[in-house]
Design a protein around this motif. Structure first.
Motif, PDB file in Angstrom:
ATOM      1  N   GLN A 212       0.701  -1.059  -0.120  1.00 19.27           N
ATOM      2  CA  GLN A 212       0.046  -0.160  -0.036  1.00 19.27           C
ATOM      3  C   GLN A 212       0.891   1.113   0.030  1.00 19.27           C
ATOM      4  O   GLN A 212       0.385   2.566  -0.390  1.00 19.27           O
ATOM      5  CB  GLN A 212      -0.755  -0.098   1.245  1.00 19.27           C
ATOM      6  N   SER A 213       2.181   1.151   0.387  1.00 18.02           N
ATOM      7  CA  SER A 213       2.955   2.392   0.514  1.00 18.02           C
ATOM      8  C   SER A 213       3.136   3.142  -1.031  1.00 18.02           C
ATOM      9  O   SER A 213       3.712   4.325  -0.868  1.00 18.02           O
ATOM     10  CB  SER A 213       4.455   2.054   1.072  1.00 18.02           C
ATOM     11  N   ILE A 214       2.560   2.519  -2.025  1.00 16.81           N
ATOM     12  CA  ILE A 214       2.614   3.312  -3.271  1.00 16.81           C
ATOM     13  C   ILE A 214       1.850   4.305  -3.254  1.00 16.81           C
ATOM     14  O   ILE A 214       2.145   5.396  -4.006  1.00 16.81           O
ATOM     15  CB  ILE A 214       2.244   2.312  -4.356  1.00 16.81           C
ATOM     16  N   ILE A 215       0.748   4.372  -2.258  1.00 14.94           N
ATOM     17  CA  ILE A 215       0.012   5.485  -2.287  1.00 14.94           C
ATOM     18  C   ILE A 215       0.764   6.826  -1.699  1.00 14.94           C
ATOM     19  O   ILE A 215       0.614   7.871  -2.369  1.00 14.94           O
ATOM     20  CB  ILE A 215      -1.180   5.363  -1.214  1.00 14.94           C
ATOM     21  N   GLY A 216       1.431   6.414  -0.591  1.00  8.75           N
ATOM     22  CA  GLY A 216       2.149   7.821  -0.003  1.00  8.75           C
ATOM     23  C   GLY A 216       3.355   8.050  -1.081  1.00  8.75           C
ATOM     24  O   GLY A 216       3.444   9.368  -1.157  1.00  8.75           O
ATOM     25  N   ASN A 217       3.931   6.941  -1.603  1.00 12.52           N
ATOM     26  CA  ASN A 217       5.070   7.680  -2.499  1.00 12.52           C
ATOM     27  C   ASN A 217       4.848   8.285  -3.824  1.00 12.52           C
ATOM     28  O   ASN A 217       5.371   9.298  -4.194  1.00 12.52           O
ATOM     29  CB  ASN A 217       5.630   6.096  -3.112  1.00 12.52           C
ATOM     30  N   GLU A 218       3.486   7.845  -4.356  1.00 11.34           N
ATOM     31  CA  GLU A 218       3.073   8.752  -5.436  1.00 11.34           C
ATOM     32  C   GLU A 218       2.632  10.036  -4.791  1.00 11.34           C
ATOM     33  O   GLU A 218       2.832  11.152  -5.784  1.00 11.34           O
ATOM     34  CB  GLU A 218       1.720   8.067  -6.162  1.00 11.34           C
ATOM     35  N   ALA A 219       1.846  10.299  -3.796  1.00  5.30           N
ATOM     36  CA  ALA A 219       1.425  11.662  -3.483  1.00  5.30           C
ATOM     37  C   ALA A 219       2.370  12.286  -3.068  1.00  5.30           C
ATOM     38  O   ALA A 219       2.084  13.584  -3.186  1.00  5.30           O
ATOM     39  CB  ALA A 219       0.527  11.172  -1.979  1.00  5.30           C
TER      40      ALA A 219
END
Length: 414
Positions: A212-219
């Motif tokens: 799920q850390s892709i959310i924060g990495n993108e954001a």
């Protein structure tokens, strides 16, 4: 965008401070050790990461955009932004970890994935991933949630999943987890339990967070491209807490970014069984194979819980959230049913975006922060869309919000 999976916690035993770990029978621990080893190999394997990145881009539609909610911003006097996980294929953030878990199951030679679901978003996402990679799929779902989230039940069945009603207790998410665990214990060899949040025994809180850390990495990249700086505030709803950890993980070292997790206050924080505010009112305890903050009854067993949002009514929370609460890095607050439903309609009517009721808790809390005079920008993780909730909302709150007629359900003539 590549997910780097660079995190300092948990430790080798799966603990975030005093929380987490693996409190399971010894025979199941051998299986968990196999999963841990396989996951460690996968996250370091360029081919696995490349396949996951390909699916995120071409199957899920990542990166999900950030949207500046200008109408809400003008109305409430603070810049409000939305990380649009609701635009992912299947309509929520759950597909991020379900694809990873399905690929891992395939690598391990499993024949079937099993899981619990509350709001149905995890069930739909896992059924989707299972269909894609060619695995059988069993989804355990409480009877109350089956009735409440009927559109998602239909979607799971269309995708080929076997939806198994759970009929004991309150017939909601906690009981669905119980049933899925029992099924997994009966056969941990040919199937894998694809846990739907940052909960359960190690390595699942770590593994789901990493996917799920892709959310924060993108954001983090997107917000700086849009505004030239990082957001001043992050807000996400917290049941088990996967969407929240997905957003929060990329900003934990940025002390100028205030982070807010939002638990469900339900009908009343004052009455046992009428909320699911595990961090706010719970205490450390062990359930479902991990240690975390949990709501306990007089006998020390998991307390009955409730939320208008089926995906949030769980009597514990992910262990990393418990750790972040204790060290003070994340502030945890609440939004009740009425506040969440009000936010559901306000976002729908101000911005043309119908959110999931789970995500509406985050929207409600962000609006409360604005009313309290918080400064700067607020980035909300809009973790899912509200298609699944519209029948329930109209039937229970439609008259209150000026919807004079219920949506009629038609059947085709035979």
């Amino acid at each position: 965008m590549k997910n780097t999976f660079e995190h300092a916690l948990p430790d080798a035993q799966g603990f975030f401070g005093e929380y987490g770990g693996s409190f399971i029978p010894s025979e199941l621990q051998l299986v968990m050790d196999e999963i841990t080893q396989a996951y460690d190999e996968c996250r370091r394997d360029p081919e696995f990461q490349a396949e996951l990145a390909r699916l995120y881009k071409h199957f899920v539609g990542r990166p999900s955009p950030i949207f500046h909610a200008e109408n809400l911003s003008r109305k409430h006097g603070v810049d409000i932004y939305l990380k649009r996980e609701d635009l992912n294929h299947t309509g929520a953030h759950k597909i991020n970890h379900c694809l990873g878990e399905a690929l891992l199951a395939k690598k391990l030679g499993k024949k079937k994935v099993i899981a619990e679901t509350g709001a149905g978003q995890h069930g739909v996402a896992l059924a989707t991933a299972a269909a894609l990679v060619g695995l059988e799929c069993d989804i355990y779902m409480g009877e109350v949630d089956i009735a409440k989230e009927h559109p998602n039940v239909v979607r799971m069945r269309i995708l080929g999943a076997n939806v198994i009603p759970v009929t004991h207790g309150r017939k909601t998410l906690k009981e669905a987890v119980d049933a899925a665990f029992e099924a997994y214990l009966a056969d941990p060899i040919t199937q894998i339990y694809a846990i739907g949040s940052v909960v359960g025994p190690h390595p699942f809180p770590m593994m789901v967070r990493d996917f799920q850390s892709i959310i924060g990495n993108e954001a983090r990249v997107q917000f700086q491209e849009m505004t030239g700086k990082l957001p001043d505030n992050l807000v996400a709803c917290v049941g088990g807490g996967s969407n929240a950890m997905g957003l929060f993980s990329a900003f934990l070292d940025d002390t100028d970014v205030a982070i807010h997790g939002v638990e469900p206050a339900g009908r009343s924080l004052e009455q046992e069984g009428e909320h699911a505010a595990s961090i706010t009112l719970g205490e450390p305890g062990v359930m479902h194979g991990f240690k975390s903050y949990m709501l306990k009854d007089a006998q020390g067993e998991p307390q009955e819980v409730y939320s208008v949002a089926s995906g949030l009514d769980y009597p514990a929370v992910g262990p990393q959230h418990s750790y972040l609460k204790d060290i003070g890095r994340v502030k945890y607050g609440t939004a009740d049913d009425n506040e969440a439903i009000a936010a559901f309609f306000e976002l729908s009517r101000q911005e043309g975006i119908i959110p999931a009721i789970e995500s509406s808790h985050a929207v409600a809390y962000a609006l409360k922060l604005a009313q309290q005079g918080v400064k700067g920008s607020i980035l909300i993780n809009l973790s899912g869309r509200g298609d699944k909730d519209i029948d329930f909302v109209v039937e229970n709150y439609g008259a209150q919000y000026g919807i004079s007629e219920l949506v009629r359900r038609y059947t085709l003539p035979t």
